[in-house]
Design a protein around this motif. Sequence first.
Motif, short mmCIF file in Angstrom:
data_model
loop_
_atom_site.label_atom_id
_atom_site.label_comp_id
_atom_site.label_asym_id
_atom_site.label_seq_id
_atom_site.Cartn_x
_atom_site.Cartn_y
_atom_site.Cartn_z
N ASP A 162 39.32 46.52 24.33
CA ASP A 162 40.68 45.89 23.35
C ASP A 162 41.82 46.70 23.04
O ASP A 162 41.93 45.76 22.34
CB ASP A 162 40.06 45.00 23.76
N TYR B 284 30.49 39.51 27.38
CA TYR B 284 30.86 39.41 26.39
C TYR B 284 30.82 38.91 25.33
O TYR B 284 31.67 38.36 24.25
CB TYR B 284 32.78 39.43 26.74
N MET C 147 30.68 39.63 21.97
CA MET C 147 30.69 40.87 21.18
C MET C 147 30.85 39.68 19.76
O MET C 147 30.87 38.98 19.80
CB MET C 147 32.03 41.24 21.44
N TRP D 204 36.77 38.63 20.14
CA TRP D 204 37.64 38.88 22.13
C TRP D 204 38.35 39.74 20.80
O TRP D 204 39.00 40.00 20.14
CB TRP D 204 38.05 38.00 22.47
N ALA D 205 39.67 40.32 21.75
CA ALA D 205 40.74 40.68 22.18
C ALA D 205 41.39 40.51 20.75
O ALA D 205 41.46 39.30 20.45
CB ALA D 205 41.97 40.74 22.87
N ASP E 55 43.15 37.00 23.20
CA ASP E 55 43.95 37.93 23.23
C ASP E 55 45.41 37.03 22.68
O ASP E 55 46.41 37.51 23.47
CB ASP E 55 44.78 37.94 24.48
N GLU F 53 45.51 37.11 31.86
CA GLU F 53 44.77 37.49 30.52
C GLU F 53 45.14 38.77 29.15
O GLU F 53 46.12 39.53 30.82
CB GLU F 53 43.42 37.47 29.87
N THR G 65 36.98 44.34 33.10
CA THR G 65 38.62 43.54 32.85
C THR G 65 39.45 45.06 33.11
O THR G 65 38.78 46.16 32.93
CB THR G 65 38.08 43.10 31.43
N HIS H 86 42.71 45.79 29.47
CA HIS H 86 43.01 45.54 28.66
C HIS H 86 44.33 46.42 27.12
O HIS H 86 43.05 47.18 27.39
CB HIS H 86 42.16 44.41 27.51
N HIS I 49 41.82 50.44 28.60
CA HIS I 49 40.35 50.57 28.48
C HIS I 49 39.14 50.78 29.84
O HIS I 49 39.87 50.22 30.41
CB HIS I 49 39.84 49.33 27.66
N ARG J 148 32.95 48.77 27.29
CA ARG J 148 34.74 49.47 27.76
C ARG J 148 34.99 49.98 26.53
O ARG J 148 34.08 49.82 25.22
CB ARG J 148 35.26 48.13 27.91
O1 FUB Z 1 36.63 41.64 25.30
C1 FUB Z 1 36.78 40.49 25.85
C2 FUB Z 1 37.61 39.59 26.47
O2 FUB Z 1 37.58 40.30 28.03
C3 FUB Z 1 39.21 39.80 26.06
O3 FUB Z 1 39.12 39.10 25.41
C4 FUB Z 1 40.25 39.73 27.30
O4 FUB Z 1 41.32 40.62 27.41
C5 FUB Z 1 39.10 40.43 28.42
O5 FUB Z 1 39.07 42.28 28.08
#
Ligand code: FUB
Length: 471
Positions: free
Chosen positions: A36, A60, A62, A96-97, A152, A224, A277, A279, A294, A306
């Motif tokens: 992202d 995801y 993270m 996330w992003a 995002d 997104e 994905t 982004h 990515h 990613r």
């Molecule tokens: O990285 C987590 C999510 O995946 C992001 O918020 C989205 O845009 C997609 O890349």
Amino acid sequence: MDLKTKSILLSCFGVLLFSTSLLAQNPVIQTHYSPDPAPLVHNGTVYVYTGDDIPGYDFYYMTKWRVHSSNDMVNWTDHGSPIALESFSWARDRAWAAQCIARNGKFYWYICAQTTANNMAIGVAVSDKPTGPFRDALNKPLITTGNWSNIDPTVYIDDDGQAYLYWGNGSLYYVKLNTDMISYSGEIMQVPQTAESFGGVRRARNANGQNGSETAQNKDMYVEGPWFYKHAGKYYLMYAGMGKGGETLSYTMSDKATGPWKYQGRIMADQPANSFTNHGGIIDFKGKSYLFYHTGLLPGGGSYGRSTAIEEFKYNPDGTIPVVKMTKAGVGPVGLLNPYKRTEAETIAWAEKCSIDENKATGVYVSKIRTGGYIKVRSVDFGSNSPRNFSANIAAGLDGGILEVRADSLTGIKLANISVPRTGGWTMWKQLSSAVDTAVTGVHDIYFVFKGQNITAGRELYNFDYWKFEH
Ligand code: FUB
């Protein structure tokens, strides 16, 4: 061989290798995953704010965000992870992003995360510097409407000073931010989605709550990852659309910051990205235009591993964006690195078999260095007078190993050689130096080559903090 002859050979060797080597540059960060990407140009430097995919995960999940910077688009300095979920008392998962922007001498980093109330919300962290330290500006989310669509965030400050925050998964929203950048005025607006504006319409969620997918009549649709900006008087909204096997980067344009939008097509689609994905972000830097995106192409990567990649592109005369191909070669240097200034070891064009750590006392440093590993730094300008000395700040808890500095390739002419002893601990730093006995002038890529000392073991050898050449 005298110094002059060696120097001439070095120059010829350098030119030969420069023209024949592959010069892989994507993904631009190899020491960890960097999904992202959100670039920011500030005072002649590009910063890229990313997420942090965790090796081996299956979603995801993270927990932190990272920032790197570059003055030349090829050597990226790792500034570590200035914010994590723990920086936001209301966040519990899914870092996330995000995107960071500068205003009035401050830096506002808009992030999204899963909240303790189990939905997604957008928050904002603030700092006096682009690399932090950052703190939660509100101690609560900025956008929290209780649904999972609040992801995002992308932010842009228009020429008249009005800042806009766009965001959304499936649905696309915006608000007008106040000049303090941490509050907004007016309603949250939802952007109408039509085939004219986004290439198609997403089907409603099915009975199980899953998103609908592309229908045959859809050319594309908004999924997104919006990236909102202005270029040559036109407003652009790039976003993740839907391609054959995964997300595209598609875009729509408008004469106004709030639309109506006119779908323009796909910038990047159906390429071997090894990631569901995509982004991205778009910037202009030193007269060139760049697309950040990515892929899952770093070894060990995939949809949940990613990494940031970059391609250069040129706008068409009518302002539209051409199709951009993913490449391994990536972009070329737009600046030179001065080896006579202290350079952080974590300033890297390409690295293998090493990693990055950070702590309060040292900051960020290169760690987990192993035999066979190396760091490549591109476009190092030695000028017309060769250096006489090389020094490096290194720490080793066990018998360290060898640090070789070579020009133009892993096996190129050796400029310096340091035998690393035990320094008393993995963060007990010692300034070690070596004479430069091969004259080197002009511009070269340099390689820091890591070797064990009388061992074949694959264990960590030493940690590397910074380096410098001297006349
Ligand atoms: O990285 C987590 C999510 O995946 C992001 O918020 C989205 O845009 C997609 O890349």
